[in-house]
Motif scaffolding. Structure first.
Motif, PDB file in Angstrom:
ATOM      1  N   ASP A  79      50.002  45.098  42.853  1.00  0.00           N
ATOM      2  CA  ASP A  79      50.920  44.986  41.728  1.00  0.00           C
ATOM      3  C   ASP A  79      50.586  45.987  40.621  1.00  0.00           C
ATOM      4  N   GLY A  80      50.322  47.216  41.037  1.00  0.00           N
ATOM      5  CA  GLY A  80      50.030  48.266  40.070  1.00  0.00           C
ATOM      6  C   GLY A  80      48.575  48.390  39.697  1.00  0.00           C
ATOM      7  N   GLY A  81      47.756  47.414  40.067  1.00  0.00           N
ATOM      8  CA  GLY A  81      46.346  47.426  39.687  1.00  0.00           C
ATOM      9  C   GLY A  81      45.478  48.111  40.717  1.00  0.00           C
ATOM     10  N   ALA A  82      45.732  49.388  40.975  1.00  0.00           N
ATOM     11  CA  ALA A  82      44.986  50.127  41.986  1.00  0.00           C
ATOM     12  C   ALA A  82      44.494  51.444  41.401  1.00  0.00           C
ATOM     13  N   ALA A  83      43.207  51.714  41.605  1.00  0.00           N
ATOM     14  CA  ALA A  83      42.613  52.979  41.185  1.00  0.00           C
ATOM     15  C   ALA A  83      42.035  53.667  42.410  1.00  0.00           C
ATOM     16  N   GLY A 296      45.307  43.244  50.101  1.00  0.00           N
ATOM     17  CA  GLY A 296      45.899  42.865  48.818  1.00  0.00           C
ATOM     18  C   GLY A 296      46.461  41.464  48.828  1.00  0.00           C
ATOM     19  N   ALA A 297      47.111  41.080  49.929  1.00  0.00           N
ATOM     20  CA  ALA A 297      47.697  39.741  50.023  1.00  0.00           C
ATOM     21  C   ALA A 297      46.615  38.666  49.988  1.00  0.00           C
ATOM     22  N   ALA A 298      45.513  38.910  50.711  1.00  0.00           N
ATOM     23  CA  ALA A 298      44.427  37.924  50.760  1.00  0.00           C
ATOM     24  C   ALA A 298      43.789  37.739  49.387  1.00  0.00           C
ATOM     25  N   LEU A 299      43.505  38.837  48.691  1.00  0.00           N
ATOM     26  CA  LEU A 299      42.852  38.728  47.391  1.00  0.00           C
ATOM     27  C   LEU A 299      43.804  38.220  46.319  1.00  0.00           C
ATOM     28  N   ARG A 302      44.348  34.479  46.696  1.00  0.00           N
ATOM     29  CA  ARG A 302      43.120  33.772  46.303  1.00  0.00           C
ATOM     30  C   ARG A 302      42.954  33.790  44.794  1.00  0.00           C
ATOM     31  N   TRP A 303      43.218  34.923  44.168  1.00  0.00           N
ATOM     32  CA  TRP A 303      43.054  35.012  42.722  1.00  0.00           C
ATOM     33  C   TRP A 303      44.088  34.157  41.990  1.00  0.00           C
ATOM     34  N   ALA A 304      45.286  34.061  42.522  1.00  0.00           N
ATOM     35  CA  ALA A 304      46.302  33.218  41.891  1.00  0.00           C
ATOM     36  C   ALA A 304      45.821  31.781  41.798  1.00  0.00           C
ATOM     37  N   ALA A 305      45.204  31.298  42.878  1.00  0.00           N
ATOM     38  CA  ALA A 305      44.695  29.923  42.880  1.00  0.00           C
ATOM     39  C   ALA A 305      43.477  29.782  41.972  1.00  0.00           C
ATOM     40  N   LEU A 306      42.564  30.745  42.052  1.00  0.00           N
ATOM     41  CA  LEU A 306      41.334  30.670  41.258  1.00  0.00           C
ATOM     42  C   LEU A 306      41.619  30.784  39.764  1.00  0.00           C
ATOM     43  N   SER A 307      42.496  31.700  39.389  1.00  0.00           N
ATOM     44  CA  SER A 307      42.775  31.891  37.965  1.00  0.00           C
ATOM     45  C   SER A 307      43.434  30.662  37.362  1.00  0.00           C
ATOM     46  N   GLN A 308      44.294  30.012  38.152  1.00  0.00           N
ATOM     47  CA  GLN A 308      44.922  28.784  37.661  1.00  0.00           C
ATOM     48  C   GLN A 308      43.891  27.668  37.527  1.00  0.00           C
ATOM     49  N   ARG A 309      43.021  27.562  38.528  1.00  0.00           N
ATOM     50  CA  ARG A 309      42.005  26.509  38.511  1.00  0.00           C
ATOM     51  C   ARG A 309      41.059  26.660  37.328  1.00  0.00           C
ATOM     52  N   HIS A 310      40.679  27.909  37.024  1.00  0.00           N
ATOM     53  CA  HIS A 310      39.666  28.138  35.993  1.00  0.00           C
ATOM     54  C   HIS A 310      40.261  28.520  34.638  1.00  0.00           C
ATOM     55  N   GLY A 311      41.577  28.579  34.557  1.00  0.00           N
ATOM     56  CA  GLY A 311      42.197  28.927  33.287  1.00  0.00           C
ATOM     57  C   GLY A 311      41.943  30.359  32.864  1.00  0.00           C
ATOM     58  N   LEU A 312      41.894  31.262  33.822  1.00  0.00           N
ATOM     59  CA  LEU A 312      41.641  32.668  33.535  1.00  0.00           C
ATOM     60  C   LEU A 312      42.931  33.466  33.730  1.00  0.00           C
ATOM     61  N   ASP A 313      43.171  34.410  32.850  1.00  0.00           N
ATOM     62  CA  ASP A 313      44.380  35.210  32.925  1.00  0.00           C
ATOM     63  C   ASP A 313      43.981  36.678  32.877  1.00  0.00           C
ATOM     64  N   ALA A 314      43.780  37.271  34.042  1.00  0.00           N
ATOM     65  CA  ALA A 314      43.337  38.663  34.113  1.00  0.00           C
ATOM     66  C   ALA A 314      44.068  39.385  35.225  1.00  0.00           C
ATOM     67  N   ARG A 315      44.243  40.670  35.042  1.00  0.00           N
ATOM     68  CA  ARG A 315      44.840  41.501  36.076  1.00  0.00           C
ATOM     69  C   ARG A 315      43.807  41.764  37.166  1.00  0.00           C
ATOM     70  N   LEU A 316      44.196  41.539  38.416  1.00  0.00           N
ATOM     71  CA  LEU A 316      43.323  41.822  39.549  1.00  0.00           C
ATOM     72  C   LEU A 316      43.478  43.285  39.927  1.00  0.00           C
ATOM     73  N   VAL A 317      42.348  43.982  40.049  1.00  0.00           N
ATOM     74  CA  VAL A 317      42.358  45.422  40.305  1.00  0.00           C
ATOM     75  C   VAL A 317      41.530  45.726  41.542  1.00  0.00           C
ATOM     76  N   ALA A 318      41.933  46.725  42.298  1.00  0.00           N
ATOM     77  CA  ALA A 318      41.173  47.196  43.456  1.00  0.00           C
ATOM     78  C   ALA A 318      40.992  48.701  43.364  1.00  0.00           C
TER      79      ALA A 318
END
Length: 462
Positions: A79-83, A296-299, A302-318
């Motif tokens: 989703d745009g978060g690639a370097a 990308g789909a796997a991470l 996983r991050w969508a579930a983890l961020s919701q569980r932990h209340g974190l709002d961050a862009r995932l980057v690879a």
């Protein structure tokens, strides 16, 4: 054979095979590869035999369409978060290509940083600096100063000493630099020891398991000289199991939750969570690797579930590098000598080797091979493909499959050499590094000229 035949055209129906005596499988070749009616391999519409005659050998040939497709795939998958990890392969043309396809670029030294900046004119370079990420476990004050002056978007901090250096630079000029902290999650990738970086015993980053990473977050959050904006993690390279990369994400999320959560010392500071790169690629017939899209789909899920569980709002980057560049290129060599050891093996010596591909010597990495002039033929013979450097370990392919009748003067090629070949090469024995060409739509353009003897002696003081 017609280049439009479904068994030979790019994207055709060649089935995965574990038999290296079959013709070279197209899944190991650049995306636009096709076989001409004469049986010769073309990439980007260019005949490899003709390219060798025009530019000489050894020669790196990159499929520009392949590079662009992998960049676009990474941008879409994250989703745009690639370097783009420039250490895999970098030159001015590659920097411009990655940027044009929407990727940021991560660099690991002042030299890589300068290469990217000089790839653009002054005004453009200044505006694009925000899309550069600086890595490195031992950045000098000069490198940090260069990055800050250029206005790089993020510096990934690896140590307490680096925090000290950034503090010192801030006292001199008042500039506040955005940083990520690199943490080591204690997850060991199933890869070679030399390219495994996520375990606790690593030269990289702040260890989570020892409490060092938590202390670093607390310190960085309290510093006025930097702006802490996130966490970086990388567990290693040439990783084939997406589950290993996802496991590291689990560990980092658990680590980040109490520190960056609403009541933590770095509350609201987790804007970016970079999981680095490391996705493996298939180098030989028997290997299979996940796609960038699957990674990308796997991470992301996983991050969508983890961020919701932990209340974190961050862009995932690879930060893919190898997965972008490796399969985009082949290296062309000319056979100079054949040596048969009766009852043992046949050696085929070529005009390159360790200086353009040190991975076999460093890691025991394996490759396959083929003859571009006979690309559709079966490869029943075996030779040990060796280089011309003065080392017994200068072996490119330990058991290279070849069509019958290889002779001195023949052109041979190794596929999947677009990553960590040119970038890790060196003029050992003062044998210059090869030229690099990009091919697209029937045109070949030189993007890196061949290193000459004059280049190598230019630094000598008489």
């Amino acid at each position: 054979m017609s280049p439009d035949s479904p068994s030979t055209a790019a994207g055709g129906t060649d089935a995965p095979t574990d038999d290296p005596s079959d013709p070279i499988p197209f899944r190991l070749l650049p995306q636009t590869s096709e076989v001409s009616e004469e049986g010769r391999l073309r990439v980007g519409g260019c005949d490899l035999v003709d390219l060798a005659a025009q530019f000489g050998t050894p020669l790196f040939v990159y499929d520009e369409a392949h590079l662009r497709a992998r960049c676009r795939e990474a941008v879409s998958a994250f989703d745009g978060g690639a370097a783009y990890a420039a250490k895999a392969f970098l030159c001015a043309a590659m920097a411009r290509l990655a940027i044009s396809e929407g990727m940021d670029i991560d660099v690991s030294s002042g030299g890589e940083l300068a290469t990217v900046l000089r790839a653009f004119d002054g005004d453009t370079a200044e505006s694009l600096a925000q899309r550069i990420v600086l890595h490195g476990n031992n950045k000098s004050v000069a490198e940090l100063g260069m990055a800050r002056a250029a206005g790089v978007g993020r510096i990934v901090v690896d140590s307490a000493d680096e925090l000290d250096r950034l503090d010192e630079l801030h006292r001199a000029d008042g500039m506040v630099q955005r940083v990520l902290l690199r943490v080591t999650p204690g997850v060991r990738a199933e890869t070679h020891e030399y390219i495994s970086t996520g375990q606790a015993d690593s030269k990289f980053g702040f260890g989570i398991g020892q409490g060092i990473a938590a202390a670093a977050v607390e310190r960085a959050a309290a510093m006025s000289s930097i702006e802490l904006t996130g966490i970086h993690c990388h567990i290693g390279s040439q990783v084939f199991r997406v589950e290993s990369l996802a496991k590291a994400l689990d560990v980092v999320a658990e680590f980040a939750a109490p520190l960056f959560g609403s009541s933590g010392p770095a509350a609201g500071r987790l804007d970016e969570l970079s999981m680095g790169g490391g996705l493996g690629v298939a180098y030989v017939e028997s290997e299979r690797a996940p796609t960038i899209t699957e990674w990308g789909a796997a991470l992301s899920s996983r991050w969508a579930a983890l961020s919701q569980r932990h209340g974190l709002d961050a862009r995932l980057v690879a930060e893919p590098g190898r997965a972008i560049a490796a399969a985009a290129a082949v290296t062309l060599y000319t056979v100079g000598a054949l040596k048969e050891v009766p009852g043992v093996r046949t050696y085929a010596a070529v005009d390159g080797g360790y200086g353009d591909n040190p991975r076999p010597m460093l890691y025991g990495s394996d490759y396959t091979a083929f003859m571009p002039a006979r690309a559709a033929e079966h490869r029943p013979d075996r030779v040990r493909l060796v280089g011309k450097h003065c080392e017994s370990g200068d072996v490119i392919v330990r058991s290279a499959p070849m069509p019958a009748g290889l002779v001195a003067g023949d052109l041979v090629a190794t596929p999947v050499t677009g990553a960590y070949g040119y970038s890790m090469g060196a003029p050992y024995n003062r044998i210059g590094r090869p030229a690099v060409v990009f091919v697209a739509d029937g045109d070949a353009r030189l993007v890196v000229r061949r290193e000459t003897i004059d280049d190598m002696v230019a630094l000598d003081i008489h």
